[in-house]
Motif scaffolding. Structure first.
Motif, PDB file in Angstrom:
ATOM      1  N   ASN A  10      -2.142  -2.715  -3.299  1.00  6.95           N
ATOM      2  CA  ASN A  10      -2.516  -3.797  -2.384  1.00  6.95           C
ATOM      3  C   ASN A  10      -3.090  -4.946  -3.214  1.00  6.95           C
ATOM      4  O   ASN A  10      -3.910  -4.724  -4.103  1.00  6.95           O
TER       5      ASN A  10
ATOM      6  N   ASP B  25      -5.398   0.485  -6.492  1.00  5.47           N
ATOM      7  CA  ASP B  25      -4.642   1.688  -6.825  1.00  5.47           C
ATOM      8  C   ASP B  25      -3.514   1.981  -5.847  1.00  5.47           C
ATOM      9  O   ASP B  25      -2.599   2.755  -6.160  1.00  5.47           O
ATOM     10  N   ALA B  26      -3.548   1.388  -4.650  1.00  6.43           N
ATOM     11  CA  ALA B  26      -2.465   1.559  -3.682  1.00  6.43           C
ATOM     12  C   ALA B  26      -1.502   0.380  -3.699  1.00  6.43           C
ATOM     13  O   ALA B  26      -0.707   0.212  -2.782  1.00  6.43           O
TER      14      ALA B  26
ATOM     15  N   SER C 182       1.982   3.879  -5.143  1.00  4.07           N
ATOM     16  CA  SER C 182       0.821   4.192  -5.960  1.00  4.07           C
ATOM     17  C   SER C 182       0.902   3.428  -7.274  1.00  4.07           C
ATOM     18  O   SER C 182       1.930   3.450  -7.956  1.00  4.07           O
TER      19      SER C 182
ATOM     20  N   GLY D 184       0.799  -1.224   0.000  1.00  2.51           N
ATOM     21  CA  GLY D 184       0.000   0.000   0.000  1.00  2.51           C
ATOM     22  C   GLY D 184       0.822   1.259   0.000  1.00  2.51           C
ATOM     23  O   GLY D 184       0.260   2.357  -0.076  1.00  2.51           O
TER      24      GLY D 184
ATOM     25  N   GLN E   6      -6.315   2.502 -12.439  1.00  5.12           N
ATOM     26  CA  GLN E   6      -6.796   2.406 -11.063  1.00  5.12           C
ATOM     27  C   GLN E   6      -6.704   0.984 -10.527  1.00  5.12           C
ATOM     28  O   GLN E   6      -6.698   0.778  -9.306  1.00  5.12           O
TER      29      GLN E   6
END
Length: 771
Positions: A600, A597-598, A477, A474, A546
């Motif tokens: 993860n 998007d992070a 980006s 996370g 995304q």
């Protein structure tokens, strides 16, 4: 003394009386004198002329008398519509004493509020309007020795000069005229030069009428703060040479039409130089002293200090300049070299030289927004060109020393060198860090410039170490990993050590390819767990960056099994630990999962289809095995059939040569299909699943013969014919707290399978025994 005083006063009185008498005579006879003057002029004129009326002026050229011709015009010699002179006032000064005697001796000519149009054709100028041979030579002399012009528009072949005032002393010779004087031009409008600013001058003109040649020497010319001296000679054409001091930006704008992109160009620089003009080409050499410059660049202005030597040329209607020496300085930036092919109409140029940029002194963010270095020194040796279209081009060598900064919030350091040719950037050697990760290598590719619609990069990188932590999830980006749509990347990467928590990979190498749609690793290889890990993978962006899909195809060969458990901290469970295991394993398969998007990964999206093989395996002192023995000891059904102590002893150390099993992971569940484990202790079947919430549901199958203390009975040795009975134990709960029980469903299914096998066996025996 009294007699002397009386004599002086007497002479003075006599002069006054004579002057007054002469003036009075002229005043009384001005009409007759005017008619006589017109008659004398008409005798010499070859073209038509007109005078509205004539007045007498006694004061302007006293003691001479002036005859003022009002609203006069004179035609030129080319055609009846050719007006050579048109004047509101034309004043002719005559010798008063000669005038009284009937002789016309002209001494001065004043022209005011007039226009004088000189024109030439293939034959001659339009000034052939006077015939000196006609008239009474004994009673007239029209060779004036003073000429004054006031508010006169002078046109020479369509090139206009507005004369505020000029005064010339004329010296007539047998061959022509010499004129010496000074004046002020209000404006000039010619092909070579135009200005609306006043210009003052003084000098001399020599004209040879017989040969139609002229020489002009301007000893002093002042205009817009510029001072100059000029020498001009006319034979068949005009040639001009001169020297200029204190030329400035305001004067330059009057002479040269700069392109609109340089409207905001400012400078307090002055230049000294020399020039020549041959009627077709203007050439000049200039020296610019160190001064401030404001150079427009887009919506911003570069504030520079600079000096230069400059050659300026005008030919064929266009201006061009070449600067053999230019030195520029600006807040941490300096450059010196030469600038060639400077075209004023387009703003194009080509500059070749050496320069440097030193950060943090150089602050370029206001001019060029972006993540510029915070420190370091950039050296450049090469060419910079601005094309006629306005596009920029580069070709040269560069080096960066001790650079550091931040790009997309990621800190970096770098030193390197290479070349730049247009949009093609080559990094021959790079040594730096990215986010604390050391990087060395070389790359090449295209910068995203307007002339490079696609940007392709390739190269090789070497990293001594690359470290990750599970807690980093996370922290990255996903959008920061997506390349622009026009960019493509191909790179070979070598990494000495990759560390992920306790898992270490050594001597890693991979091929990396990327574009705006994602990243692909066509090959990967690394040494790990005393074995080898290889494979390929891809990261494909979705939903405009995304989300992404990660696909992996790993293969592990001859890797250490307990090392795997140690590297991943026993997979966050304590039932089966590294100290229980020995052996090696092979594994291969495909892995698919979704990334948000992070960056993860989404556990429910994980899909794995693979297989694993364990070789020369050993399990020692596994508490779960003892728990199974204890369960069998306490089971009333099995207790008569089992020797729990013997079983517990055999399960303390279990050896097996090879175990193969497919592995499936989907929807958060790890599925283990039916697997046969043939070991030194017993043969076991294993089937079940493990869920990501740590819950388990396994079934272990034991052959009843393996649960007994020995394989001997009152009937002799017990052998396994493949139809032996099995006992099934369920293992449920969690890995940390498993629960054991009799798996009736598995037992029932096993009986069905055995019954079917018995039927199939009887059918086969019956078929073989039938004749």
């Amino acid at each position: 003394m009294a007699k002397t005083r009386a004599l002086v006063w007497g002479i003075f009185a006599a002069v006054l009386l004579l002057t007054g008498a002469g003036a009075g005579w002229v005043a009384l006879n001005q009409d007759r004198l005017a008619r006589a003057l017109i008659e004398r002029l008409e005798a010499h004129l070859l073209t038509d002329a007109h005078i509205d009326h004539i007045d007498v002026d006694l004061l302007s050229h006293f003691p001479n008398v002036s005859l003022v011709l009002h609203d006069a015009w004179l035609l030129g010699s080319h055609s009846p519509t050719d007006t050579l002179l048109k004047a509101h006032e034309l004043s002719v000064a005559c010798n008063a004493l000669q005038l009284i005697g009937g002789n016309y001796e002209l001494t001065a000519l004043d022209v005011s509020n007039a226009s004088l149009s000189l024109a030439s054709n293939a034959n001659a100028w339009n000034t052939q309007v006077w015939d000196a041979g006609n008239g009474d030579a004994d009673n007239e002399n029209f060779a004036i020795d003073q000429l004054a012009l006031t508010n006169v528009q002078l046109a020479i072949d369509g090139q206009i000069i507005g004369v505020d005032q000029a005064a010339l002393q004329l010296n007539w010779t047998e061959t022509g005229l010499r004129a010496t004087g000074a004046g002020e031009f209000a404006s000039v409008n010619s092909k070579a030069f135009a200005t609306s600013e006043p210009l003052t001058w003084s000098g001399q003109v020599d004209w040879n009428a017989a040969e139609d040649t002229a020489h002009v020497s301007i000893s002093s010319l002042q205009w817009l703060g510029v001072e100059a001296s000029i020498e001009a000679t006319r034979n068949t054409e005009w040639t001009v040479r001169g020297a200029v001091e204190s030329a400035n930006m305001k004067a330059l704008r009057e002479v040269v039409a700069l392109p609109s992109t340089y409207d905001a160009l400012t400078s307090d620089a002055t230049a000294n130089g020399t020039f020549t003009w041959d009627g077709r080409t203007f050439k000049s050499n200039w020296a610019l002293a160190p001064a401030r410059w404001g150079v427009p660049y887009g919506d911003q202005t570069l504030q520079l200090q600079g000096d230069a030597r400059l050659w300026v040329k005008y030919e064929g209607g266009a201006w061009r300049a070449d600067a053999p020496h230019v030195a520029l300085r600006m807040n941490g930036i300096d450059w010196s070299g030469k600038v060639e092919r400077i075209l004023f109409d387009t703003g194009s140029f080509q500059a070749t030289g050496q320069g440097s940029v030193e950060w943090p002194d150089a602050d370029l963010k206001a001019l060029f927004p972006g993540d510029w270095p915070a420190s370091g020194q950039l050296q450049w040796d090469g060419m910079v060109k601005r094309k006629r279209s306005g596009a920029m081009d580069w070709n040269g060598l560069w080096s960066l020393a001790e650079g550091s900064g931040s790009l997309r919030a990621t800190p970096w350091t770098a030193s390197g060198n290479g070349s730049l040719d247009g949009a093609d950037l080559v990094v021959d050697a790079l040594d730096g860090t990215w986010g604390g990760i050391a990087v060395t290598g070389n790359v090449q590719g295209q910068l995203p410039l307007q002339d490079a619609p696609r940007s392709q990069w390739s190269g090789s990188l070497a990293l001594p170490e690359l470290a990750f932590h599970s807690s980093d999830t996370g922290a990255v980006s996903l959008a920061s990993l997506q390349l622009p749509a026009s960019m493509q990347v191909q790179c070979d990467v070598a990494i000495d050590t990759i560390q992920y928590d306790g898992w270490q990979l050594a001597a890693a190498s991979l091929a990396l390819e990327g574009n705006g749609n994602g990243w692909v690793v066509p090959r990967f290889r690394a040494e790990t767990l005393d074995g080898l890990l290889s494979g390929d993978g891809s990261l494909t962006f979705r939903s405009e960056g995304q989300r992404a899909k990660l696909m992996l195809h790993p293969t592990a060969a001859s890797c250490d099994l307990p090392g795997l458990f140690e590297a991943f901290d026993n997979f966050d469970q304590s039932t089966l630990r590294a100290e229980h295991l020995t052996g090696t394993f092979d594994a291969s398969g495909s892995v698919k999962l979704d990334i948000d998007d992070a960056f993860n990964w989404q556990p429910e999206s994980l899909d794995v289809l693979g297989s694993a093989t364990i070789r020369s395996g050993e399990i020692s002192n596994l508490e779960a095995f003892q728990e199974i023995a204890n369960y069998l000891r306490s089971n009333r059904l099995m207790a008569p059939l089992v020797d729990p102590d013997d079983l517990a002893s055999r399960l303390e150390h279990v050896e097996f040569e090879q175990v193969e099993s497919p592995i499936y992971i989907s929807n958060g569940t790890v599925q283990l299909p039916h697997t046969d484990i043939r070991s030194s202790a017993m043969n076991i079947t294993l089937k079940g699943e493990y869920r990501f919430d740590s819950s388990i549901d396994y079934t272990l199958g034991f052959a009843l013969r393996d649960l007994r203390a020995a394989s001997e009975s009152e009937f002799g040795t017990i052998t396994d014919d493949g139809l032996g009975h099995q006992f099934f134990v369920s293992m449920t709960g969690t890995m940390e707290d498993p629960a054991y029980g009799w798996d009736r469903e598995a037992q029932k299914n096993h009986r069905k399978e055995n019954f079917q096998r018995e039927k199939d066996l009887l059918k086969e025996l019956f078929r073989k025994s039938t004749p």
